[in-house]
Design a protein around this motif. Structure first.
Motif, PDB file in Angstrom:
ATOM      1  N   ALA A 112       0.900  -1.306   0.202  1.00  0.00           N
ATOM      2  CA  ALA A 112       0.079  -0.131  -0.075  1.00  0.00           C
ATOM      3  C   ALA A 112       0.884   1.300  -0.078  1.00  0.00           C
ATOM      4  O   ALA A 112       0.624   2.241  -0.877  1.00  0.00           O
ATOM      5  CB  ALA A 112      -0.906  -0.039   1.101  1.00  0.00           C
ATOM      6  N   ARG A 147       2.546   1.724  -3.580  1.00  0.00           N
ATOM      7  CA  ARG A 147       1.551   1.984  -4.558  1.00  0.00           C
ATOM      8  C   ARG A 147       1.316   3.799  -4.118  1.00  0.00           C
ATOM      9  O   ARG A 147       1.121   4.368  -5.211  1.00  0.00           O
ATOM     10  CB  ARG A 147       0.186   1.488  -4.241  1.00  0.00           C
ATOM     11  N   ARG A 148       1.013   4.086  -3.008  1.00  0.00           N
ATOM     12  CA  ARG A 148       0.738   5.459  -2.890  1.00  0.00           C
ATOM     13  C   ARG A 148       2.032   6.447  -3.109  1.00  0.00           C
ATOM     14  O   ARG A 148       1.798   7.470  -3.771  1.00  0.00           O
ATOM     15  CB  ARG A 148       0.311   5.709  -1.226  1.00  0.00           C
ATOM     16  N   SER A 169       2.201   6.784  -6.721  1.00  0.00           N
ATOM     17  CA  SER A 169       0.892   7.661  -7.538  1.00  0.00           C
ATOM     18  C   SER A 169       1.351   8.962  -6.939  1.00  0.00           C
ATOM     19  O   SER A 169       1.047   9.894  -7.628  1.00  0.00           O
ATOM     20  CB  SER A 169      -0.284   7.268  -6.818  1.00  0.00           C
ATOM     21  N   THR A 191      -4.169  -7.426   7.394  1.00  0.00           N
ATOM     22  CA  THR A 191      -2.885  -8.100   6.521  1.00  0.00           C
ATOM     23  C   THR A 191      -2.787  -9.557   6.779  1.00  0.00           C
ATOM     24  O   THR A 191      -3.422 -10.065   8.123  1.00  0.00           O
ATOM     25  CB  THR A 191      -1.753  -7.296   6.492  1.00  0.00           C
ATOM     26  N   ARG A 251      -7.874  -0.831   6.615  1.00  0.00           N
ATOM     27  CA  ARG A 251      -7.153  -1.209   5.364  1.00  0.00           C
ATOM     28  C   ARG A 251      -5.751  -0.569   5.524  1.00  0.00           C
ATOM     29  O   ARG A 251      -5.505   0.406   5.900  1.00  0.00           O
ATOM     30  CB  ARG A 251      -7.592  -0.519   4.307  1.00  0.00           C
ATOM     31  N   GLU A 267      -4.226   0.894   3.148  1.00  0.00           N
ATOM     32  CA  GLU A 267      -4.029   2.296   2.519  1.00  0.00           C
ATOM     33  C   GLU A 267      -4.126   3.434   3.663  1.00  0.00           C
ATOM     34  O   GLU A 267      -3.549   4.343   3.553  1.00  0.00           O
ATOM     35  CB  GLU A 267      -5.205   2.268   1.620  1.00  0.00           C
ATOM     36  N   ARG A 268      -4.769   3.106   4.827  1.00  0.00           N
ATOM     37  CA  ARG A 268      -4.900   3.852   5.887  1.00  0.00           C
ATOM     38  C   ARG A 268      -3.218   4.455   6.383  1.00  0.00           C
ATOM     39  O   ARG A 268      -3.143   5.479   6.606  1.00  0.00           O
ATOM     40  CB  ARG A 268      -5.687   3.554   6.954  1.00  0.00           C
ATOM     41  N   ALA A 320      -0.720   3.954   4.788  1.00  0.00           N
ATOM     42  CA  ALA A 320       0.024   4.568   3.552  1.00  0.00           C
ATOM     43  C   ALA A 320      -0.272   6.065   3.532  1.00  0.00           C
ATOM     44  O   ALA A 320       0.434   6.874   3.477  1.00  0.00           O
ATOM     45  CB  ALA A 320      -0.425   4.142   2.370  1.00  0.00           C
ATOM     46  N   GLU A 321      -1.514   6.542   3.994  1.00  0.00           N
ATOM     47  CA  GLU A 321      -1.998   7.950   3.865  1.00  0.00           C
ATOM     48  C   GLU A 321      -1.187   8.569   5.339  1.00  0.00           C
ATOM     49  O   GLU A 321      -0.582   9.650   5.010  1.00  0.00           O
ATOM     50  CB  GLU A 321      -3.490   7.876   4.248  1.00  0.00           C
TER      51      GLU A 321
END
Length: 257
Positions: free
Chosen positions: A21, A24-25, A28, A185, A204, A206-207, A209-210
């Motif tokens: 994650a 990817r972040r 991007s 995970t 998730r 992604e949190r 990664a944020e």
């Protein structure tokens, strides 16, 4: 200003979960990413994000040094090191203690961060800049009776981050920790639905990664960033420790005399 645009980032444990994650972040956001993992599934993640994969056992110093070299050889630089690789605890501390698994926990969760720090700092201190994020855990900020050995390694990561940060801050290097709650995970395995049934949030990847990106943008150092489901992400407020001065008033008066 995007803290990722044009940067080169190394992410250990990048083949899945939080590491994937983050990879990817970061990609991007304009970063070139090196995915380092013992799992060759990292090749797929690297291709997906236009990055590079390097097979890495973080429990070996040589592999961490090789991962840093890969970043420099392929992208000409290294700006960010995310030391994320980790494993979970198996068995019970009392009834089912497994010495061999304890050694694995320490090797991956702590040695992997120690070696990763050493490898990244070899580049960052010479250049005079760089950012390091190490994945700790909320279990690295409080007690965790369900997995005490895992918590011990994560407390060690948090302490390492806070202790190394002042050493390298004057060289333009930041060192911070990410401290996620339960994240969906493979580390959680089959426990995920049971944790959710207790009303505990399972977030998730992604949190995380944020919050990683926010920590980099914040620019602070020696901080631990909880990753929880509520509120705006902010660094954890560590309590003040008692003074270690034997005679604080005398010390002050002598210093100003």
């Amino acid at each position: 200003m995007n803290p990722l645009d044009g940067k080169v980032a190394l992410v250990t444990g990048g083949a899945g979960g939080i590491g994937a994650a983050i990879g990817r972040r970061f990609a991007s956001g304009g970063a070139k990413v090196v995915i380092a993992d013992i799992d060759v599934a990292g090749e797929t993640i690297a291709r997906e994000i236009g990055g590079v994969f390097v097979p890495t056992d973080v429990a070996r110093l040589a592999d961490n040094l090789a991962a840093v070299r890969t970043a420099i050889e392929h992208f000409g630089n290294l700006d960010i090191a995310v030391l994320n690789a980790g494993i979970g605890e198996r068995g019970s501390f009392v009834e089912d203690f497994r010495p061999e698994h304890y050694r694995d926990l320490v090797s991956v969760n702590l040695d992997g961060v120690v070696y990763g720090l050493h490898a990244a700092l070899g580049v960052f201190t010479e250049r005079g800049s760089g950012a390091i994020l190490a994945t700790s855990s909320l279990a690295g900020l409080s007690e965790s009776p369900m997995n005490p050995l895992y918590a011990a390694t994560k407390h060690a990561v948090t302490g390492l981050v806070r202790s190394v940060a002042p050493i390298v801050s004057e060289q333009g290097i930041t060192v911070n920790a990410l401290c996620p709650t339960f994240i969906d995970t493979p580390i959680l395995g089959e426990a995920t639905p049971y944790i959710s049934d207790l009303g505990v949030a399972v977030l998730r990847p992604e949190r995380v990664a944020e919050v990683a990106e926010l920590a980099l943008a914040h620019g602070g150092t020696g901080q631990a960033w909880p990753v929880v489901p509520h509120g705006e992400p902010t660094p954890f407020a560590f309590p003040e420790i008692p003074s270690i001065m034997s005679e604080p008033h005398r010390q002050i008066s002598e210093a100003t005399a």
